[in-house]
Design an enzyme around this catalytic site. Structure first.
Site, mmCIF file in Angstrom:
data_model
loop_
_atom_site.group_PDB
_atom_site.id
_atom_site.type_symbol
_atom_site.label_atom_id
_atom_site.label_comp_id
_atom_site.label_asym_id
_atom_site.label_seq_id
_atom_site.Cartn_x
_atom_site.Cartn_y
_atom_site.Cartn_z
ATOM 1 N N ARG A 164 0.819 -1.219 0.000
ATOM 2 C CA ARG A 164 0.000 0.000 0.000
ATOM 3 C C ARG A 164 0.854 1.270 0.000
ATOM 4 N NH1 ARG A 164 -2.295 1.198 4.550
ATOM 5 N NH2 ARG A 164 -2.615 -0.950 5.260
ATOM 6 N N ASP A 221 -8.331 21.284 -11.283
ATOM 7 C CA ASP A 221 -8.685 20.025 -11.959
ATOM 8 C C ASP A 221 -8.437 20.235 -13.452
ATOM 9 O OD1 ASP A 221 -9.945 17.920 -13.285
ATOM 10 O OD2 ASP A 221 -11.577 17.766 -11.831
ATOM 11 N N TYR A 279 -17.215 19.572 -12.631
ATOM 12 C CA TYR A 279 -17.610 18.168 -12.591
ATOM 13 C C TYR A 279 -18.443 17.903 -11.329
ATOM 14 C CZ TYR A 279 -17.400 13.129 -12.589
ATOM 15 O OH TYR A 279 -17.736 11.803 -12.566
ATOM 16 N N LYS A 287 -9.480 9.602 -18.644
ATOM 17 C CA LYS A 287 -9.852 10.307 -19.869
ATOM 18 C C LYS A 287 -8.676 10.283 -20.865
ATOM 19 C CE LYS A 287 -13.806 11.099 -17.922
ATOM 20 N NZ LYS A 287 -13.605 10.542 -16.609
HETATM 21 C C1 LIG Z 1 -13.307 17.162 -14.686
HETATM 22 C C2 LIG Z 1 -13.362 15.809 -14.041
HETATM 23 N N1 LIG Z 1 -12.731 15.615 -12.875
HETATM 24 C C3 LIG Z 1 -12.759 14.424 -12.253
HETATM 25 C C4 LIG Z 1 -13.443 13.353 -12.780
HETATM 26 C C5 LIG Z 1 -13.477 12.036 -12.049
HETATM 27 O O1 LIG Z 1 -12.724 11.071 -12.718
HETATM 28 P P1 LIG Z 1 -12.921 9.492 -12.562
HETATM 29 O O2 LIG Z 1 -14.162 9.139 -13.305
HETATM 30 O O3 LIG Z 1 -11.685 8.930 -13.153
HETATM 31 O O4 LIG Z 1 -13.051 9.206 -11.100
HETATM 32 C C6 LIG Z 1 -14.103 13.503 -14.002
HETATM 33 C C7 LIG Z 1 -14.844 12.393 -14.600
HETATM 34 O O5 LIG Z 1 -15.544 12.551 -15.575
HETATM 35 C C8 LIG Z 1 -14.071 14.764 -14.633
HETATM 36 O O6 LIG Z 1 -14.710 14.991 -15.792
#
Ligand SMILES: Cc1ncc(COP(=O)(O)O)c(C=O)c1O
Length: 372
Positions: free
Chosen positions: A53, A174, A105, A199
């Site tokens: 871990r 982000d 998001y 993504k």
């Molecule tokens: C801008 C953004 N941040 C974070 C996330 C979260 O990512 P994950 O689905 O890999 O947990 C997403 C998912 O679509 C996102 O679009």
């Protein structure tokens, strides 16, 4: 090859960072998947690999590559949301205020409002556009997402960073929608950058992954401690796959952004649309900022139809573009966002432009518009 991977330009770091040194008869590409725990003797203090871990060589190879791309150090997580919670939770205490994007998001807001609020953190929200012009004093963490998902609104990261730092607080960015090839948030002044590597970084729609990156060793240590103690660790096989995907990020993202620009230019102002948002269009309210702050304009285009029924009919007509909620993959996909977040316009579709030939994508969109 340069000895410090952080000296590599980002476009080259995708391919070369995190690989072994090139000695004869050692692995040529990404090191083999390391799937084991470790022998341990005596005191564990100071051991890099005391237990599975704490650390893993396969994560570390990808962390080296992502760190080089970000211009800092990266800590790997099993999803973007795991990275997001790691950039929030260890830094907040009861009574602290956190500012999140109202139009970013949705799951980040939902996490904060469901869990952080329960522990006494005050969660506030504001729109992304124009955030730099507002009063940002008093927030322990200001969180930005630019361009925001799904509205593709922008804020000025450097200007926000200046305000946040003046008040002695933290800025988290982000950067999922742009990847470090499209926008370098640490250079713009963010203390931490997070991304869903599910993504475009992985890019093949077959792995969930995320990372947090930064330059401040105390912040990074807190993020690592959160990972070790919460157990939010990536699988070695997934980390390996994601590293393999990363190698073609530059090629893929180049095509995706070029096609997204072509799509935006072709359909902006279409009679069937209420709006089309893409930061690469001169008419986008953040276009000048995008030119200064971003290295590319991204692979997402938001199409807003006047009504939800028209949006749903449009996506039903598409033959090449998949209906799916993830984005950033090799295959183009489209998502009706209202199903996730009823604060967005019910006619909004977020198009993720993939790697298909541009003309084929334009033709599919054209025929779907014509069929409405
Ligand atoms: C801008 C953004 N941040 C974070 C996330 C979260 O990512 P994950 O689905 O890999 O947990 C997403 C998912 O679509 C996102 O679009």
């Amino acid at each position: 090859m340069t000895s410090d991977p952080r000296d590599l330009p980002p476009e080259l770091a995708c391919l070369h960072a995190g690989l072994p040194g090139g000695e004869a008869e050692t692995p040529f590409g990404i090191p083999p998947v390391f799937a084991s725990t470790y022998h341990l003797q005596g005191d564990a203090a100071g051991a890099i690999f005391p237990y599975g871990r704490n650390a893993n060589p396969t994560w570390m190879a990808l962390e080296e590559a992502l760190g080089a791309l970000e211009g800092g150090e990266a800590v790997l997580f099993p999803s973007g949301m795991a990275a997001a919670s790691a950039a929030l939770t260890p830094f907040l205490q009861p009574g602290d205020r956190v500012l999140l994007p109202k139009d970013g998001y949705h799951a980040v807001r939902y996490y904060a409002e469901t869990f952080l609020a329960r522990y006494g953190v005050v969660v506030e929200k504001r729109p992304t556009r124009g955030l730099e012009e507002t009063d940002l004093k008093g927030y322990r963490i200001v969180w930005v997402e630019t361009p925001s998902n799904p509205g593709l609104e922008l804020c000025d990261v450097a200007a926000v960073a200046e305000k946040v730092h003046k008040a002695g607080n933290l800025l988290v960015c982000d950067n999922t929608t742009m990847t470090p090839l499209g926008q370098r948030c640490l250079e713009l002044g963010a203390d931490l950058v997070i991304a869903s590597d599910t993504k475009a970084v992985n890019g093949h729609s077959d792995v969930l992954m995320g990372h947090v990156a930064g330059r401040d060793s105390a912040l990074l240590e807190a993020v690592r401690q959160w990972r070790t103690l919460s157990g939010s660790i990536p699988g070695a096989m997934e980390a390996w796959l994601c590293h393999r995907g990363l190698q073609t990020l530059e090629l893929r993202f180049e095509r995706m952004c070029a096609s997204a620009q072509a799509v935006a230019e072709r359909f902006a102002g279409h009679a069937a649309l209420e709006a089309l948002s893409y930061p690469g269009l001169p008419g986008h309210p953040g276009h000048d900022l995008a030119r200064r702050q971003m290295r590319r304009f991204g692979s997402l285009v938001s199409l807003t139809f006047p009504e939800r029924e028209t949006a749903l009919a449009f996506e039903d007509r598409l033959t090449l573009i998949f209906k799916a909620t993830s984005f950033g993959g090799t295959h183009s996909s489209i998502d009706w966002r209202w199903r996730w977040d009823d604060t967005v316009h019910p006619g909004l579709l977020r198009l993720s432009v993939g790697c298909e030939p541009t003309e084929a994508l334009l033709a599919d969109l054209e025929q779907a518009f014509a069929a409405l």
